[in-house]
Enzyme design. Structure first.
Site, PDB file in Angstrom:
ATOM      1  N   ASP A   1     -10.692  32.249  -7.732  1.00 17.53           N
ATOM      2  CA  ASP A   1     -10.333  32.295  -6.530  1.00 17.53           C
ATOM      3  C   ASP A   1     -10.878  30.940  -5.760  1.00 17.53           C
ATOM      4  O   ASP A   1     -12.085  30.476  -6.307  1.00 17.53           O
ATOM      5  CB  ASP A   1     -10.871  33.375  -5.865  1.00 17.53           C
ATOM      6  CG  ASP A   1     -10.197  33.466  -4.365  1.00 17.53           C
ATOM      7  OD1 ASP A   1      -9.292  32.951  -3.917  1.00 17.53           O
ATOM      8  OD2 ASP A   1     -10.832  34.416  -3.835  1.00 17.53           O
TER       9      ASP A   1
ATOM     10  N   ARG B   1      -9.329  26.560  -0.490  1.00 22.13           N
ATOM     11  CA  ARG B   1     -10.513  26.161   0.347  1.00 22.13           C
ATOM     12  C   ARG B   1     -10.927  24.803  -0.354  1.00 22.13           C
ATOM     13  O   ARG B   1     -11.231  23.873   0.610  1.00 22.13           O
ATOM     14  CB  ARG B   1     -11.509  27.181   0.215  1.00 22.13           C
ATOM     15  CG  ARG B   1     -11.382  28.164   1.418  1.00 22.13           C
ATOM     16  CD  ARG B   1     -11.995  29.380   1.296  1.00 22.13           C
ATOM     17  NE  ARG B   1     -11.627  30.271   0.174  1.00 22.13           N
ATOM     18  CZ  ARG B   1     -12.175  31.355  -0.521  1.00 22.13           C
ATOM     19  NH1 ARG B   1     -13.457  31.472  -0.204  1.00 22.13           N
ATOM     20  NH2 ARG B   1     -11.674  31.948  -1.389  1.00 22.13           N
TER      21      ARG B   1
ATOM     22  N   HIS C   1      -4.985  23.807  -6.196  1.00 22.55           N
ATOM     23  CA  HIS C   1      -4.436  24.536  -7.723  1.00 22.55           C
ATOM     24  C   HIS C   1      -4.156  23.536  -8.649  1.00 22.55           C
ATOM     25  O   HIS C   1      -4.442  24.020  -9.976  1.00 22.55           O
ATOM     26  CB  HIS C   1      -2.842  25.159  -7.316  1.00 22.55           C
ATOM     27  CG  HIS C   1      -2.918  25.910  -6.135  1.00 22.55           C
ATOM     28  ND1 HIS C   1      -3.747  27.037  -6.158  1.00 22.55           N
ATOM     29  CD2 HIS C   1      -2.158  26.218  -5.195  1.00 22.55           C
ATOM     30  CE1 HIS C   1      -3.293  27.657  -5.215  1.00 22.55           C
ATOM     31  NE2 HIS C   1      -2.655  27.140  -4.261  1.00 22.55           N
TER      32      HIS C   1
ATOM     33  N   LEU D   1      -9.064  33.215 -30.227  1.00 16.91           N
ATOM     34  CA  LEU D   1      -9.202  33.698 -28.786  1.00 16.91           C
ATOM     35  C   LEU D   1      -7.959  34.189 -28.419  1.00 16.91           C
ATOM     36  O   LEU D   1      -6.855  33.483 -28.589  1.00 16.91           O
ATOM     37  CB  LEU D   1      -9.785  32.744 -28.046  1.00 16.91           C
ATOM     38  CG  LEU D   1      -9.935  32.996 -26.385  1.00 16.91           C
ATOM     39  CD1 LEU D   1     -10.934  33.703 -26.048  1.00 16.91           C
ATOM     40  CD2 LEU D   1     -10.058  31.585 -25.697  1.00 16.91           C
TER      41      LEU D   1
END
Ligand code: IPE
Ligand code: IPE
Ligand code: MG
Length: 245
Positions: free
Chosen positions: A21, A25, A38, A132
């Site tokens: 998140d 901002r 982004h 992974l």
């Protein structure tokens, strides 16, 4: 014992999930359009994958786009989808070379054909990888996932392939999109927000939560390592006391 839950404290979490998140901002405080945040966030994704791999984590889940995020402006959603396609297109080969297995959880019916194609290509190509497992939560909602599971369980019960007394917690887990993935040991959320926002609701029953102030584009490998260290100091009790654990 609960599914996906170990009976002793291990220093390294098997499964780390991140609510990435703060991209918007990061951009707006710089006077930039949100999409720049982004884009910058994609670099943090690369760092997080590297850090998880270096720390010996087996599963890394990244919350990249929620079902509710479709309600953002058409422009922002379009740009995020473009970025997603670009990411899948440009990163799949390298992730494959690193032994990363890519899985996507979420509502695929919401994506256009090209995006679904890229998702399937990434999943198929990396299917046998073992280093992974990278789980991308895309168009994902925890409540929707549980609702789908309830519907599928009811359908199997009505069809007579499932008896009511077979319905237990393990069975419910096996009807979720995450059926092959252990519950997360640790969830990290960046940007200082302290909420779950409809992420892995069923699976996070006993997950340790670490909230960090960095915005996602600022998230570094050392921040990942610090969260792992914080996890190591936590005492997981699963409702018991220290004495009878
Ligand atoms: C997280 O960053 C990425 C997505 C939800 C797609 P945000 O876009 O939510 O950034 P903030 O919270 O507005 O700063
Ligand atoms: C959660 O972030 C979803 C992702 C990080 C993909 P949001 O920014 O959408 O969450 P809220 O709206 O602040 O709860
Ligand atoms: Mg946000």
């Amino acid at each position: 014992m609960m599914r996906g839950v170990s009976d002793h404290n291990v220093a390294t979490p098997v499964h780390v999930a991140i609510i990435m998140d703060g991209n918007g901002r990061w951009a707006t405080t710089r006077g930039l359009p949100r999409i720049m945040g982004h884009r910058k966030g994609a670099d943090s994704v690369r760092r997080a994958i590297q850090a998880a791999s270096d720390c010996g984590v087996s599963y890394l889940t990244l919350f990249a786009f929620s079902s509710e995020n479709w309600n953002r402006s058409k422009d922002e959603v379009g740009e995020i989808m473009r970025l997603l396609r670009y990411y899948l297109h440009s990163e799949t080969e390298e992730l494959h070379a690193k032994g990363v297995k890519i899985c996507v959880v979420g509502d695929r019916t919401k994506f256009d054909k090209e995006t679904v194609g890229l998702i399937e290509l990434a999943e198929n190509k990396t299917f046998d990888n073992k280093q992974l497992t990278l789980v991308l939560a895309l168009s994902y909602s925890g409540r929707q996932e549980i609702t789908w599971a309830v519907r599928a369980i009811a359908e199997d019960a009505v069809q007579g392939v499932l008896n009511l007394d077979e319905i237990n917690e393990d069975l419910v887990s096996n009807y979720l999109l995450t059926r092959d993935i252990p519950d997360p040991d640790l969830i990290i959320r960046t940007s200082g927000e302290q909420r779950i926002s409809n992420f892995l609701l069923w699976q996070s029953a006993y997950t340790e939560l670490v909230f960090v102030d960095q915005l996602w584009p600022d998230f570094q490998e050392k921040d990942f390592q610090a969260a792992i260290e914080e996890f190591g100091t936590r005492e997981r009790r699963y409702g018991r006391t220290v004495e009878n654990r």
